[in-house]
Enzyme design. Structure first.
Site, PDB file in Angstrom:
ATOM      1  N   LYS A 201      16.360 -28.769  31.237  1.00 27.78           N
ATOM      2  CA  LYS A 201      16.461 -30.158  31.301  1.00 27.78           C
ATOM      3  C   LYS A 201      16.730 -30.829  29.993  1.00 27.78           C
ATOM      4  O   LYS A 201      17.643 -31.537  30.245  1.00 27.78           O
ATOM      5  CB  LYS A 201      15.145 -30.685  32.096  1.00 27.78           C
ATOM      6  CG  LYS A 201      15.244 -32.231  32.467  1.00 27.78           C
ATOM      7  CD  LYS A 201      14.094 -32.467  33.505  1.00 27.78           C
ATOM      8  CE  LYS A 201      13.479 -31.513  34.322  1.00 27.78           C
ATOM      9  NZ  LYS A 201      12.291 -31.894  35.094  1.00 27.78           N
TER      10      LYS A 201
ATOM     11  N   ARG B  69       8.237 -35.385  31.753  1.00 28.72           N
ATOM     12  CA  ARG B  69       8.717 -34.243  32.628  1.00 28.72           C
ATOM     13  C   ARG B  69       8.798 -32.819  32.028  1.00 28.72           C
ATOM     14  O   ARG B  69       8.919 -32.879  30.815  1.00 28.72           O
ATOM     15  CB  ARG B  69       9.873 -34.656  32.928  1.00 28.72           C
ATOM     16  CG  ARG B  69      10.108 -35.997  33.967  1.00 28.72           C
ATOM     17  CD  ARG B  69      11.346 -36.282  34.415  1.00 28.72           C
ATOM     18  NE  ARG B  69      11.628 -35.645  35.546  1.00 28.72           N
ATOM     19  CZ  ARG B  69      12.990 -35.516  36.265  1.00 28.72           C
ATOM     20  NH1 ARG B  69      14.033 -36.198  35.663  1.00 28.72           N
ATOM     21  NH2 ARG B  69      13.329 -34.739  36.999  1.00 28.72           N
TER      22      ARG B  69
ATOM     23  N   GLY C  57       9.650 -27.935  40.953  1.00 29.34           N
ATOM     24  CA  GLY C  57       8.538 -28.473  41.421  1.00 29.34           C
ATOM     25  C   GLY C  57       7.478 -27.486  41.133  1.00 29.34           C
ATOM     26  O   GLY C  57       6.201 -27.691  41.284  1.00 29.34           O
TER      27      GLY C  57
ATOM     28  N   MET D 238       6.022 -27.155  37.941  1.00 31.85           N
ATOM     29  CA  MET D 238       5.332 -27.442  36.707  1.00 31.85           C
ATOM     30  C   MET D 238       5.185 -29.224  36.961  1.00 31.85           C
ATOM     31  O   MET D 238       5.667 -29.798  37.860  1.00 31.85           O
ATOM     32  CB  MET D 238       5.921 -27.133  35.332  1.00 31.85           C
ATOM     33  CG  MET D 238       5.728 -25.697  34.979  1.00 31.85           C
ATOM     34  SD  MET D 238       6.297 -25.203  33.432  1.00 31.85           S
ATOM     35  CE  MET D 238       8.005 -25.537  33.787  1.00 31.85           C
TER      36      MET D 238
ATOM     37  N   ARG E 165      22.176 -29.491  35.972  1.00 30.54           N
ATOM     38  CA  ARG E 165      21.941 -28.004  35.760  1.00 30.54           C
ATOM     39  C   ARG E 165      23.064 -27.252  36.509  1.00 30.54           C
ATOM     40  O   ARG E 165      23.380 -27.892  37.526  1.00 30.54           O
ATOM     41  CB  ARG E 165      20.461 -27.508  36.242  1.00 30.54           C
ATOM     42  CG  ARG E 165      20.078 -27.800  37.473  1.00 30.54           C
ATOM     43  CD  ARG E 165      18.471 -27.722  37.843  1.00 30.54           C
ATOM     44  NE  ARG E 165      18.082 -28.129  38.947  1.00 30.54           N
ATOM     45  CZ  ARG E 165      16.739 -27.845  39.325  1.00 30.54           C
ATOM     46  NH1 ARG E 165      16.004 -28.375  38.505  1.00 30.54           N
ATOM     47  NH2 ARG E 165      16.613 -28.609  40.653  1.00 30.54           N
TER      48      ARG E 165
ATOM     49  N   HIS F  73      12.014 -29.779  48.237  1.00 34.20           N
ATOM     50  CA  HIS F  73      11.399 -28.758  47.768  1.00 34.20           C
ATOM     51  C   HIS F  73      11.677 -27.367  48.420  1.00 34.20           C
ATOM     52  O   HIS F  73      12.070 -26.415  47.921  1.00 34.20           O
ATOM     53  CB  HIS F  73      10.042 -28.935  47.620  1.00 34.20           C
ATOM     54  CG  HIS F  73       9.152 -27.907  46.911  1.00 34.20           C
ATOM     55  ND1 HIS F  73       8.443 -26.917  47.892  1.00 34.20           N
ATOM     56  CD2 HIS F  73       8.994 -27.607  45.875  1.00 34.20           C
ATOM     57  CE1 HIS F  73       7.875 -25.884  47.274  1.00 34.20           C
ATOM     58  NE2 HIS F  73       8.219 -26.361  46.071  1.00 34.20           N
TER      59      HIS F  73
ATOM     60  N   SER G 154      20.136  15.400  36.377  1.00 35.79           N
ATOM     61  CA  SER G 154      20.038  14.267  37.233  1.00 35.79           C
ATOM     62  C   SER G 154      18.730  13.726  36.955  1.00 35.79           C
ATOM     63  O   SER G 154      17.678  14.598  37.367  1.00 35.79           O
ATOM     64  CB  SER G 154      20.277  14.629  38.566  1.00 35.79           C
ATOM     65  OG  SER G 154      20.193  13.353  39.361  1.00 35.79           O
TER      66      SER G 154
ATOM     67  N   CYS H  38      19.092   9.876  40.218  1.00 31.07           N
ATOM     68  CA  CYS H  38      19.061   9.977  41.781  1.00 31.07           C
ATOM     69  C   CYS H  38      17.815   9.385  42.165  1.00 31.07           C
ATOM     70  O   CYS H  38      17.670   9.367  43.354  1.00 31.07           O
ATOM     71  CB  CYS H  38      19.112  11.517  42.232  1.00 31.07           C
ATOM     72  SG  CYS H  38      18.062  12.685  41.720  1.00 31.07           S
TER      73      CYS H  38
ATOM     74  N   TYR I 177      26.899   8.311  36.418  1.00 36.16           N
ATOM     75  CA  TYR I 177      26.932   7.953  37.637  1.00 36.16           C
ATOM     76  C   TYR I 177      25.437   7.546  38.256  1.00 36.16           C
ATOM     77  O   TYR I 177      24.244   8.153  37.398  1.00 36.16           O
ATOM     78  CB  TYR I 177      27.447   8.977  38.584  1.00 36.16           C
ATOM     79  CG  TYR I 177      26.653  10.338  38.767  1.00 36.16           C
ATOM     80  CD1 TYR I 177      25.485  10.334  39.821  1.00 36.16           C
ATOM     81  CD2 TYR I 177      26.787  11.408  38.197  1.00 36.16           C
ATOM     82  CE1 TYR I 177      24.740  11.413  39.891  1.00 36.16           C
ATOM     83  CE2 TYR I 177      26.153  12.580  38.244  1.00 36.16           C
ATOM     84  CZ  TYR I 177      24.871  12.588  39.112  1.00 36.16           C
ATOM     85  OH  TYR I 177      24.136  13.718  39.559  1.00 36.16           O
TER      86      TYR I 177
END
Length: 939
Positions: free
Chosen positions: A64, A133, A142, A144, A377, A493, A823, A891, A911
């Site tokens: 903010k 704030r 919402g 804090m 934001r 909210h 693997s 895997c 992979y």
């Protein structure tokens, strides 16, 4: 009367710098060094004016504060103010007290602000009021604390009324301060204030607070002050500086509040960041019909479409919009209400989107026709909107494909693969609200968060229904399948938090009369009691009674080849997914395989984009009717009995492998030899003991059961997961692995003779030492040679092993001498590194560990990089040092976890392998990991 405070006078930079210079050490850097010793607090700067920061200082100023500074730099109308850094919060939370230098720094910046505004904080005749704030690095809507109208007192409220020429406005602002301060700073139950407000409206015979006049509000303020005195044990503070200082501390402490910690766990936000505190001069949207407050989006956060999206509320302060206390009007109506402010807002929205190159979420206030920007934001959005917006920005030339790939993630793609409601189903429509966050959610109606959590822990699916949600509802929102509210809009909210969590949400369904005390809602005469099933559609805003059937998502149909990207709106999302997936596939280095044990699973995986099978678990081929054959094999006393069992199993195994190799023709298939915990293929010892005991009591002796019981007792293990399984079983039971290798080799030979292209790999499980692997490898090579001679074909079968024990990882260099591939079995590796039994610990104490912050996330969900990950990394390095061409994969189910995929890319695996439905997620994240690496390299 003209209000002096309606617009701040021109900023005197010289005056501000002079005041600041009096309190700052000379020559100090404006940025905080990364490794600064926190003991040297005297050299640290804790407060920044909005004119000093920028959007790149989010770590220090919070999101903010950094964005308020950025808008100030852009010349946008931001009320003057300053930001207390996250470093100050960290010091406060670590030591229990604020840094010694902080008060003086705040005083200097407050003095400069007062000189700029031409008034002092809380002065009796013409008060400067400020908001306090929170503002962390990552958006936590919402979660804090915020306090508005700091500076009002019994004296200054009179001066505010005189300066504004509006007594009602002044007393409304004062009652808001006492209410917010009491709840946030003094920990007074907020419901007490709400009940007093409702009583005041009832006594007046009105339904909305704007119908209360100044006299009503004076009485309400008096009542509020009594509540504070009774509940907090002290009077509401009349000293404006005390109000501000206490509010700053409350914001610091809210970082560790229950709801903030819960939200951070849900969103995987680190606990050590702290929050900044923003002190901003107040501008007022509650000055009458020519004032108001709103939230705007540069694009629709639900769909991604361009247009005018947001909510506006006349004669209100900012918290009224997000709280959903009064239903808003669409932002487009501001053009009719105040065209000048609307036109200016549209210009600013375009400026911000072009500057941030993304969807922007904007909070604004109109004060008697003057537009003020209170926050911006990069906005939260639904999964579908994320994909659409990313491709739109590419088409507009604002970002390239690599950046578009970073604007989406695997969790969002997974959301798009959830089912949707069947449009052709017979339904009972209850009502319709605002489509705030898409998805199809079905569950039992509950009307409070406690019940939502309680029922969900009992296995029930629930829909949380509220008039409007507030931050205290967070745990219930997490537990619920979806959220339904009768108030609020797309910026409430409920909507913002639901979108952030990927939860289905319908807001502002005004026809719903929600009665939380009686635990029911009424819709046009229909009563829905708690426990009744409802269905909500977050894509259309429709609410249904009962369970509505679901059908596959169009994105799943696209991956399965049953839908193609077209031009109509229904296919627009699929087209966006297609474009981003195509780019991810082009740039990724990691290949993606599937964990699949049958031809059916293999074909599905192939449709989802699998590039082979990374794990075929052969023990799954022996369930059902074949389980008895394995049982006879394990319990066999003689070579003849064992040979008979193996002869019966061989053709069944071979047939399975032929189907599997045909389904994955041309792609690698890694077959893991038998690896069940022994108890899975033995009779239950308790049931068998009871059966034998009952037979003996009847003198009905059964020699087979007695012999079987003796064998089970002999093989019984206290901890089967660490017992006779994997390679150990293959070494103890002669011929078992040889039979499986022969079945694989003969299946490959048959596919070659059928002109197929089988690419089988044989994987030996649970190896802890190279000697185990060498013995099995020697046996396997003899069997393969026999099949080659008998079939007249050359078989190229790679032999490798799973790395799933700490010792295997620590001796990977030795094991690589006998293995052509590794693997990593990260499920078992996690169990053995941590000493966890997964089936037990997840249900017993993982919840407590997550709540206490010991885990940020379950190590079975996302790989533990510091522990398990360090073993993977060292095994990769040691294995490749021995055998440079060693093929490396994973895997365990971590192979489909987005964050883990990035780690596997980083350590150099070839992979990942995961369940079929997670393959698209792994493909996308593998592409994102590659794009991020390229970006880092270029920098």
């Amino acid at each position: 009367m003209t209000a002096k405070w309606a617009c701040p006078k021109a900023f005197d930079m010289g005056m501000f710098l002079a005041v600041r210079a009096a309190t700052e050490p000379r020559g100090e850097s404006r940025a905080v060094p990364e490794n600064q010793d926190r003991q040297d607090l005297r050299e640290q700067k804790f407060v920044y004016d909005f004119t000093e920061g920028n959007r790149d200082l989010k770590d220090l100023l919070g999101g903010k504060g950094a964005n308020l500074a950025e808008m100030t730099n852009l010349g946008l109308p931001v009320p003057p103010g300053f930001t207390i850094t996250t470093e100050a919060c960290k010091v406060y939370l670590d030591s229990g007290s604020e840094p010694a230098a902080l008060r003086d720094e705040v005083s200097a910046h407050l003095d400069a602000l007062e000189q700029r505004m031409g008034k002092k904080l809380g002065q009796a005749d013409d008060p400067l009021l400020v908001s306090v704030r929170s503002g962390a690095k990552f958006s936590m809507p919402g979660m804090m604390d915020t306090v508005l109208n700091i500076g009002l007192s019994d004296e200054s409220v009179v001066g505010l009324a005189q300066q504004a020429g509006d007594e009602r406005f002044a007393w409304d602002s004062y009652r808001r301060l006492i209410q917010m301060f009491g709840k946030t700073v003094l920990d007074v139950d907020g419901d007490l204030f709400e009940e007093a407000l409702e009583d005041a409206k009832s006594a007046k015979g009105v339904s909305v607070d704007t119908d209360l006049d100044a006299a009503d509000l004076k009485k309400l303020v008096k009542h509020y002050k009594k509540i504070v005195k009774s509940e907090a044990g002290r009077d509401f503070p009349q000293d404006p500086r005390e109000q501000m200082d206490l509010a700053i501390k409350a914001v610091f402490e809210s970082w560790n509040g229950d709801r903030a910690r819960l939200y951070r766990r849900q969103e995987r936000i680190p606990n050590d960041l702290g929050t900044a505190v923003n002190i901003c001069s107040m501008v007022f949207g509650n000055l009458g019909p020519d004032s108001g407050t709103g939230v705007a989006f540069t694009r629709d956060p639900a769909s991604g479409q361009q247009g005018v999206y947001g909510d506006y509320l006349q004669n209100a302060q900012g918290e009224d919009v997000v709280a959903g206390i009064r239903n808003t009007v669409p932002l487009a109506e501001l053009e009719t209400i105040d065209k000048a402010s609307y036109d200016r807002l549209m210009q600013i929205m375009e400026t911000l989107e072009n500057h941030y190159l993304d969807l922007c979420d904007i909070e604004f206030t109109v004060e008697r026709g003057q537009l003020w920007m209170l926050q911006t934001r990069v906005g939260k959005r639904t999964a579908g909107a994320a994909f659409r917006i990313a491709t739109q920005l590419v088409d507009q030339g604002l970002i390239d494909e690599a950046e578009a790939l970073q604007r989406v993630n695997g969790a969002q793609l997974a959301q798009l693969m959830f089912p949707r409601f069947d449009e052709d189903a017979k339904v009972e429509l209850l009502g319709r609200g605002i489509a705030a966050s898409p998805g199809a959610a079905v569950g039992k109606a509950v009307f409070d968060s406690y019940t939502a959590v309680k029922w969900s822990r009992s296995g029930e699916q629930v829909i949380l229904i509220r008039r409007e949600t507030n931050p205290d509802d967070l745990d219930g929102m997490i537990a619920a399948q979806g959220i339904l509210t009768s108030r609020g809009g797309k910026t409430s909210h409920a909507a913002v938090v639901a979108r952030g969590m990927g939860k289905t949400c319908v807001c502002g369904a005004e026809d719903l009369e929600v009665d939380t005390k009686r635990r029911r809602m009424t819709v046009n005469g229909t009563v829905v009691e708690e426990g009744d099933v409802v269905s909500i559609d977050g894509s259309t805003g429709k609410v249904y009674l009962g369970e509505v059937p679901v059908v596959p998502s169009p994105v799943v149909e696209y991956f399965e080849g049953r839908m193609h990207a077209g031009a109509d709106d229904a296919d627009e999302l699929v087209a966006a997914v297609h474009r981003i997936m195509a780019y991810a596939d082009r740039v990724r280095r990691l290949r993606v395989r599937a964990n699949a044990d049958s031809a059916e699973d293999a074909l599905r995986a192939r449709r989802f984009g699998a590039q082979g099978i990374g794990l075929c678990r052969t023990e799954h081929m022996f369930l059902g009717e074949r389980r008895e054959m394995v049982e006879r094999l394990i319990l066999a006393d003689t070579d003849e009995e064992r040979s008979t069992a193996l002869e019966q199993l061989l053709p069944l195994q071979k047939a399975d492998f032929i189907e599997l190799f045909e389904a994955m023709d041309g792609l690698p298939v890694t077959v893991r030899l038998l690896d069940p915990p022994l108890h899975e293929f033995l009779p239950d010892i308790t049931e068998l003991s009871v059966r034998v005991a009952l037979a003996e009591s009847r003198k009905d002796h059964n020699e087979n059961d007695l012999r079987l019981l003796q064998a089970v007792h002999r093989l019984h293990e206290q901890n089967p997961m660490l017992g006779l399984r994997g390679v150990r079983l293959g070494l103890v039971i002669p011929g078992l692995f040889a039979m499986q290798v022969r079945a694989i080799a003969e299946a490959v030979a048959e596919r070659l003779n059928a002109k197929g292209d089988p690419r089988a790999e044989i994987m030996i499980p649970l190896v802890g030492t190279v000697q185990e692997l060498e013995i099995v490898r020697d046996e396997a090579e003899k069997v393969i040679a026999e099949v080659e001679a008998a079939r007249g074909v050359e078989l190229k079968l790679a032999l490798g092993t799973m790395i799933e024990l700490p010792r295997a990882a620590l001796t990977a260099g030795q094991i690589a001498e006998a293995a052509e591939f590794f693997s990593f079995g990260t499920n078992d590796l996690t169990q053995t590194v941590w000493g966890f039994s997964r089936d037990d610990v997840e249900a017993s104490f993982f919840t407590a560990y997550l709540e206490k912050g010991i885990f940020g996330v379950s190590p079975f969900e996302t790989i533990d990089k510091d522990g398990v990950g360090s073993l993977v990394r060292s095994a990769v390095e040691a294995g490749r040092a021995t055998r440079p061409d060693l093929k490396l994969g994973v895997c365990g189910e971590h192979g489909g976890d987005p964050e883990s995929v990035h780690f596997f890319h980083e350590v150099g695996l070839d992979y990942v392998s995961c369940s079929p439905f997670r393959i698209p997620v792994a493909r996308l994240e593998a592409g994102r990991a590659a794009a991020q690496s390229r970006g880092s390299d270029s920098r």
